[in-house]
Design a protein around this motif. Structure first.
Motif, mmCIF file in Angstrom:
data_model
loop_
_atom_site.group_PDB
_atom_site.id
_atom_site.type_symbol
_atom_site.label_atom_id
_atom_site.label_comp_id
_atom_site.label_asym_id
_atom_site.label_seq_id
_atom_site.Cartn_x
_atom_site.Cartn_y
_atom_site.Cartn_z
ATOM 1 N N ILE A 36 10.846 -18.653 -29.998
ATOM 2 C CA ILE A 36 11.940 -18.650 -27.941
ATOM 3 C C ILE A 36 10.194 -17.985 -27.311
ATOM 4 C CG2 ILE A 36 13.026 -16.734 -28.703
ATOM 5 C CD1 ILE A 36 15.129 -18.909 -27.692
ATOM 6 N N HIS A 37 10.792 -18.907 -25.504
ATOM 7 C CA HIS A 37 10.396 -18.538 -25.390
ATOM 8 C C HIS A 37 11.347 -18.565 -23.175
ATOM 9 C CE1 HIS A 37 6.987 -18.233 -21.822
ATOM 10 N NE2 HIS A 37 7.070 -18.320 -20.772
ATOM 11 N N PRO A 38 10.977 -17.806 -22.537
ATOM 12 C CA PRO A 38 12.341 -18.119 -21.708
ATOM 13 C C PRO A 38 12.137 -18.822 -20.636
ATOM 14 C CG PRO A 38 10.684 -15.999 -21.305
ATOM 15 C CD PRO A 38 10.434 -16.566 -23.070
ATOM 16 N N ALA A 39 11.653 -19.772 -20.534
ATOM 17 C CA ALA A 39 11.468 -21.333 -19.560
ATOM 18 C C ALA A 39 11.763 -22.419 -20.094
ATOM 19 C CB ALA A 39 9.765 -20.364 -18.837
ATOM 20 N N LEU A 40 10.984 -23.494 -18.729
ATOM 21 C CA LEU A 40 10.989 -24.463 -19.635
ATOM 22 C C LEU A 40 9.880 -24.943 -19.881
ATOM 23 C CD1 LEU A 40 14.202 -26.572 -17.175
ATOM 24 C CD2 LEU A 40 13.982 -25.897 -19.996
ATOM 25 N N LEU A 41 9.209 -24.186 -20.152
ATOM 26 C CA LEU A 41 8.013 -25.021 -20.977
ATOM 27 C C LEU A 41 7.472 -26.638 -20.659
ATOM 28 C CD1 LEU A 41 7.138 -23.284 -24.280
ATOM 29 C CD2 LEU A 41 6.409 -22.885 -21.889
ATOM 30 N N PRO A 42 6.714 -27.397 -20.426
ATOM 31 C CA PRO A 42 5.608 -26.225 -20.205
ATOM 32 C C PRO A 42 5.378 -25.839 -18.898
ATOM 33 C CG PRO A 42 4.807 -28.675 -19.345
ATOM 34 C CD PRO A 42 5.964 -28.717 -19.791
ATOM 35 N N SER A 43 6.328 -25.450 -17.926
ATOM 36 C CA SER A 43 6.906 -24.577 -17.093
ATOM 37 C C SER A 43 6.388 -23.067 -17.106
ATOM 38 C CB SER A 43 7.351 -24.830 -16.019
ATOM 39 O OG SER A 43 7.361 -26.509 -15.570
ATOM 40 N N PHE A 44 5.515 -22.293 -16.307
ATOM 41 C CA PHE A 44 6.044 -20.649 -16.988
ATOM 42 C C PHE A 44 5.375 -20.727 -17.891
ATOM 43 C CE2 PHE A 44 9.168 -22.273 -13.415
ATOM 44 C CZ PHE A 44 8.447 -21.768 -11.957
ATOM 45 N N LYS A 45 4.674 -19.991 -18.793
ATOM 46 C CA LYS A 45 4.181 -20.080 -20.180
ATOM 47 C C LYS A 45 4.145 -18.342 -19.677
ATOM 48 C CE LYS A 45 1.582 -23.960 -21.022
ATOM 49 N NZ LYS A 45 1.497 -24.611 -20.118
ATOM 50 N N GLY A 46 3.931 -17.142 -20.689
ATOM 51 C CA GLY A 46 3.522 -16.188 -20.552
ATOM 52 C C GLY A 46 4.202 -15.566 -19.799
ATOM 53 N N LEU A 47 3.979 -14.252 -18.896
ATOM 54 C CA LEU A 47 5.061 -13.065 -19.345
ATOM 55 C C LEU A 47 5.484 -13.643 -17.604
ATOM 56 C CD1 LEU A 47 2.907 -10.091 -20.186
ATOM 57 C CD2 LEU A 47 4.359 -11.442 -21.561
ATOM 58 N N HIS A 48 6.698 -12.530 -17.531
ATOM 59 C CA HIS A 48 7.367 -12.098 -16.114
ATOM 60 C C HIS A 48 7.925 -13.971 -15.672
ATOM 61 C CE1 HIS A 48 5.904 -8.430 -16.331
ATOM 62 N NE2 HIS A 48 4.629 -8.697 -15.873
ATOM 63 N N THR A 49 8.510 -14.882 -16.317
ATOM 64 C CA THR A 49 9.019 -15.598 -15.374
ATOM 65 C C THR A 49 9.443 -15.860 -15.294
ATOM 66 O OG1 THR A 49 10.457 -15.970 -18.306
ATOM 67 C CG2 THR A 49 8.171 -17.087 -18.590
ATOM 68 N N HIS A 50 10.640 -15.488 -15.182
ATOM 69 C CA HIS A 50 12.497 -15.709 -14.503
ATOM 70 C C HIS A 50 11.835 -15.348 -12.853
ATOM 71 C CE1 HIS A 50 13.759 -15.888 -18.427
ATOM 72 N NE2 HIS A 50 14.044 -14.386 -18.074
ATOM 73 N N GLU A 51 10.842 -13.968 -12.764
ATOM 74 C CA GLU A 51 10.232 -13.669 -11.382
ATOM 75 C C GLU A 51 9.218 -14.528 -10.576
ATOM 76 O OE1 GLU A 51 9.957 -11.620 -14.144
ATOM 77 O OE2 GLU A 51 10.503 -9.439 -13.449
ATOM 78 N N ARG A 52 8.804 -15.543 -11.832
ATOM 79 C CA ARG A 52 7.889 -16.072 -11.414
ATOM 80 C C ARG A 52 8.920 -17.537 -10.795
ATOM 81 N NH1 ARG A 52 4.459 -16.683 -16.491
ATOM 82 N NH2 ARG A 52 3.702 -18.558 -15.479
#
Ligand code: GAR
Length: 210
Positions: free
Chosen positions: A108-124
């Motif tokens: 599970i990844h906390p963003a709508l992939l393929p946007s915001f892969k990796g860390l700090h997704t909410h900040e970004r």
């Protein structure tokens, strides 16, 4: 029922959503073990309180990623695990390990992939000014946060949001879609087919936009 290992590194709220869903008699999978790479992960105590066996495989005890992944693979074999759920597991896995578990490991990844892969997704997401954000469950492949998508949920980004308020709104949906996606994978209704997910029949997806 397939035996599931949930891999964590921290708080374990997604792990708990899987444990709670799998406690229902009709759930098509069993949470067999929780494994943490960090001895101090809060999720370990929560799993124990729910009577789920836990293991610690401290990555610091291994010289390299291949050594850690070999120990992880051995533990999964000992526990006769069929499926692996990464739930806030903050270690990159080697290509060999992801290949071996291909089609049997989800994240599970906390963003709508393929946007915001990796860390700090909410900040970004806030920095980019997107108006819709969310979370994704996907099959794990060698490349981080790239594997075929099983399920997503979207939430609005509000004017007053901070990373914390936005993250909390997303997390609530993580807890909805992760058990739902594990259910689909466990009973074989969603399968990895090349670089796509094959779904047997139309599946109603939980709150698409809340
Ligand atoms: C969750 O938001 C999960 O999506 C994210 O970490 C959090 C873990 O919380 N995972 C990643 O960022 C993976 N790179 P939890 O321990 O309470 O489930």
């Amino acid at each position: 029922k397939p035996r599931v290992a949930v891999l964590i590194s921290g708080r374990g709220s997604n792990m708990m959503s899987l444990i709670e869903a799998a406690a229902a008699p009709d759930f098509p999978a069993e949470i067999a073990v929780v494994i943490s790479n960090r001895p101090d992960a809060h999720g370990l105590a929560r799993a124990q309180a729910a009577n789920i066996p836990t293991r610690i495989i401290d990555h610091k005890a291994f010289a390299d990623r291949a050594g850690f992944d070999a120990a992880l693979d051995a533990a999964l074999a000992e526990e006769q695990v069929d499926l692996v759920c990464l739930a806030g597991f903050m270690r990159l896995l080697t290509a060999g390990f992801t290949q071996k578990w291909s089609g049997r490991m989800i994240n599970i990844h906390p963003a709508l992939l393929p946007s915001f892969k990796g860390l700090h997704t909410h900040e970004r997401a806030l920095a980019e000014g997107v108006k819709i954000h969310g979370c994704t469950v996907h099959f794990v492949t060698a490349e981080m946060d790239v594997g075929p998508i099983i399920m997503q949920a979207a939430v609005p980004v509000l004017e007053a949001d901070t990373p914390d308020t936005l993250g909390a709104r997303v997390l609530e949906q993580e807890h909805v879609i992760y058990p739902a996606a594990l259910r689909l994978v466990s009973d074989g209704r969603a399968r990895l087919a090349g670089n796509r997910v094959a779904v047997d029949e139309f599946e109603t997806i939980p709150p698409a936009l809340v």
